[in-house]
Design a protein around this motif. Structure first.
Motif, mmCIF file in Angstrom:
data_model
loop_
_atom_site.group_PDB
_atom_site.id
_atom_site.type_symbol
_atom_site.label_atom_id
_atom_site.label_comp_id
_atom_site.label_asym_id
_atom_site.label_seq_id
_atom_site.Cartn_x
_atom_site.Cartn_y
_atom_site.Cartn_z
ATOM 1 N N PHE A 16 0.880 -1.166 0.000
ATOM 2 C CA PHE A 16 0.000 0.000 0.000
ATOM 3 C C PHE A 16 0.915 1.212 0.000
ATOM 4 O O PHE A 16 1.724 1.390 0.895
ATOM 5 N N GLU A 17 0.806 2.045 -1.038
ATOM 6 C CA GLU A 17 1.658 3.231 -1.153
ATOM 7 C C GLU A 17 0.776 4.418 -1.499
ATOM 8 O O GLU A 17 -0.078 4.330 -2.379
ATOM 9 N N GLN A 18 0.977 5.516 -0.795
ATOM 10 C CA GLN A 18 0.173 6.709 -1.019
ATOM 11 C C GLN A 18 1.046 7.950 -0.916
ATOM 12 O O GLN A 18 1.813 8.105 0.035
ATOM 13 N N ALA A 19 0.914 8.822 -1.909
ATOM 14 C CA ALA A 19 1.614 10.108 -1.882
ATOM 15 C C ALA A 19 0.717 11.110 -1.162
ATOM 16 O O ALA A 19 -0.482 11.179 -1.415
ATOM 17 N N LEU A 20 1.300 11.875 -0.245
ATOM 18 C CA LEU A 20 0.536 12.823 0.562
ATOM 19 C C LEU A 20 1.151 14.216 0.469
ATOM 20 O O LEU A 20 2.362 14.364 0.328
ATOM 21 N N THR A 21 0.296 15.216 0.577
ATOM 22 C CA THR A 21 0.743 16.597 0.708
ATOM 23 C C THR A 21 0.381 17.049 2.111
ATOM 24 O O THR A 21 -0.794 17.075 2.474
ATOM 25 N N LEU A 22 1.391 17.363 2.903
ATOM 26 C CA LEU A 22 1.194 17.724 4.302
ATOM 27 C C LEU A 22 1.764 19.106 4.578
ATOM 28 O O LEU A 22 2.671 19.558 3.879
ATOM 29 N N PRO A 23 1.258 19.766 5.619
ATOM 30 C CA PRO A 23 1.844 21.058 5.986
ATOM 31 C C PRO A 23 3.249 20.876 6.569
ATOM 32 O O PRO A 23 3.623 19.789 7.007
ATOM 33 N N ALA A 24 4.014 21.935 6.560
ATOM 34 C CA ALA A 24 5.363 21.884 7.127
ATOM 35 C C ALA A 24 5.269 21.523 8.610
ATOM 36 O O ALA A 24 4.268 21.787 9.268
ATOM 37 N N GLN A 25 6.299 20.896 9.138
ATOM 38 C CA GLN A 25 6.372 20.458 10.531
ATOM 39 C C GLN A 25 5.401 19.317 10.862
ATOM 40 O O GLN A 25 5.091 19.092 12.027
ATOM 41 N N ALA A 26 4.913 18.589 9.865
ATOM 42 C CA ALA A 26 4.047 17.433 10.114
ATOM 43 C C ALA A 26 4.897 16.286 10.653
ATOM 44 O O ALA A 26 6.080 16.162 10.347
ATOM 45 N N THR A 27 4.266 15.435 11.459
ATOM 46 C CA THR A 27 4.967 14.302 12.051
ATOM 47 C C THR A 27 4.559 13.012 11.356
ATOM 48 O O THR A 27 3.668 12.999 10.511
ATOM 49 N N VAL A 28 5.214 11.918 11.735
ATOM 50 C CA VAL A 28 4.881 10.605 11.182
ATOM 51 C C VAL A 28 3.427 10.261 11.532
ATOM 52 O O VAL A 28 2.675 9.761 10.685
ATOM 53 N N ARG A 29 3.016 10.548 12.745
ATOM 54 C CA ARG A 29 1.636 10.287 13.164
ATOM 55 C C ARG A 29 0.645 11.081 12.297
ATOM 56 O O ARG A 29 -0.373 10.561 11.861
ATOM 57 N N ASP A 30 0.954 12.346 12.010
ATOM 58 C CA ASP A 30 0.104 13.170 11.148
ATOM 59 C C ASP A 30 -0.021 12.559 9.750
ATOM 60 O O ASP A 30 -1.091 12.588 9.143
ATOM 61 N N ALA A 31 1.072 12.011 9.250
ATOM 62 C CA ALA A 31 1.057 11.402 7.920
ATOM 63 C C ALA A 31 0.122 10.198 7.875
ATOM 64 O O ALA A 31 -0.650 10.036 6.932
ATOM 65 N N VAL A 32 0.180 9.357 8.892
ATOM 66 C CA VAL A 32 -0.690 8.173 8.921
ATOM 67 C C VAL A 32 -2.151 8.595 9.045
ATOM 68 O O VAL A 32 -3.028 8.053 8.362
ATOM 69 N N LEU A 33 -2.422 9.565 9.897
ATOM 70 C CA LEU A 33 -3.799 10.020 10.075
ATOM 71 C C LEU A 33 -4.346 10.699 8.823
ATOM 72 O O LEU A 33 -5.547 10.622 8.544
ATOM 73 N N ALA A 34 -3.498 11.362 8.038
ATOM 74 C CA ALA A 34 -3.934 12.030 6.813
ATOM 75 C C ALA A 34 -4.107 11.063 5.649
ATOM 76 O O ALA A 34 -4.725 11.407 4.645
ATOM 77 N N SER A 35 -3.590 9.860 5.773
ATOM 78 C CA SER A 35 -3.656 8.887 4.686
ATOM 79 C C SER A 35 -4.959 8.088 4.738
ATOM 80 O O SER A 35 -5.755 8.217 5.660
ATOM 81 N N ALA A 36 -5.118 7.228 3.740
ATOM 82 C CA ALA A 36 -6.276 6.337 3.677
ATOM 83 C C ALA A 36 -6.007 5.023 4.403
ATOM 84 O O ALA A 36 -6.853 4.127 4.381
ATOM 85 N N LEU A 37 -4.872 4.916 5.048
ATOM 86 C CA LEU A 37 -4.497 3.666 5.721
ATOM 87 C C LEU A 37 -5.484 3.245 6.809
ATOM 88 O O LEU A 37 -5.936 2.093 6.802
ATOM 89 N N PRO A 38 -5.868 4.123 7.750
ATOM 90 C CA PRO A 38 -6.812 3.678 8.782
ATOM 91 C C PRO A 38 -8.169 3.252 8.222
ATOM 92 O O PRO A 38 -8.791 2.320 8.734
ATOM 93 N N ALA A 39 -8.611 3.881 7.148
ATOM 94 C CA ALA A 39 -9.897 3.502 6.545
ATOM 95 C C ALA A 39 -9.786 2.211 5.743
ATOM 96 O O ALA A 39 -10.712 1.392 5.735
#
Length: 110
Positions: A16-39
């Protein structure tokens, strides 16, 4: 804004690979929460998994940089040392090692 990639392998040869656009200073936890992984994998306890950036283990509150690749690692099913011992036991001493395939009539070690 920065671009990062989130990667998770739920099973061998499945990614499972997903490209994300995140705000500066985002953390690893923010990346997972912003992705479709939990859904996509609701039964997955991603918070208990090991995470890394470009193959290096990091904490969940690690700040990301532009172009980072966040990797979620599932736990090992077999200890690598045990797997190597079992492989050696199955193959035997003659079929392993650097000099396992000797040419006909060759000296030992060549």
């Amino acid at each position: 804004m920065m671009q990062i990639t989130l990667v998770y392998s739920p099973a061998p040869r499945e990614v499972f690979e997903q490209a994300l656009t995140l705000p500066a200073q985002a953390t690893v936890r923010d990346a997972v929460l912003a992705s479709a992984l939990p859904a996509r994998f609701p039964a997955l306890d991603w918070a208990a998994m090991a995470c890394g950036v470009w193959g290096r283990a990091v904490e969940w509150d690690q700040t990301l940089s532009e172009g980072d690749r966040v990797e979620l690692c599932r736990p090992l099913t077999v200890d690598p040392k045990v797997a190597r011992r079992e492989r050696f036991r199955r193959q035997g001493a003659r079929a392993t090692g650097l000099f396992a395939r000797r040419r006909e009539g060759g000296k030992p070690g060549y």
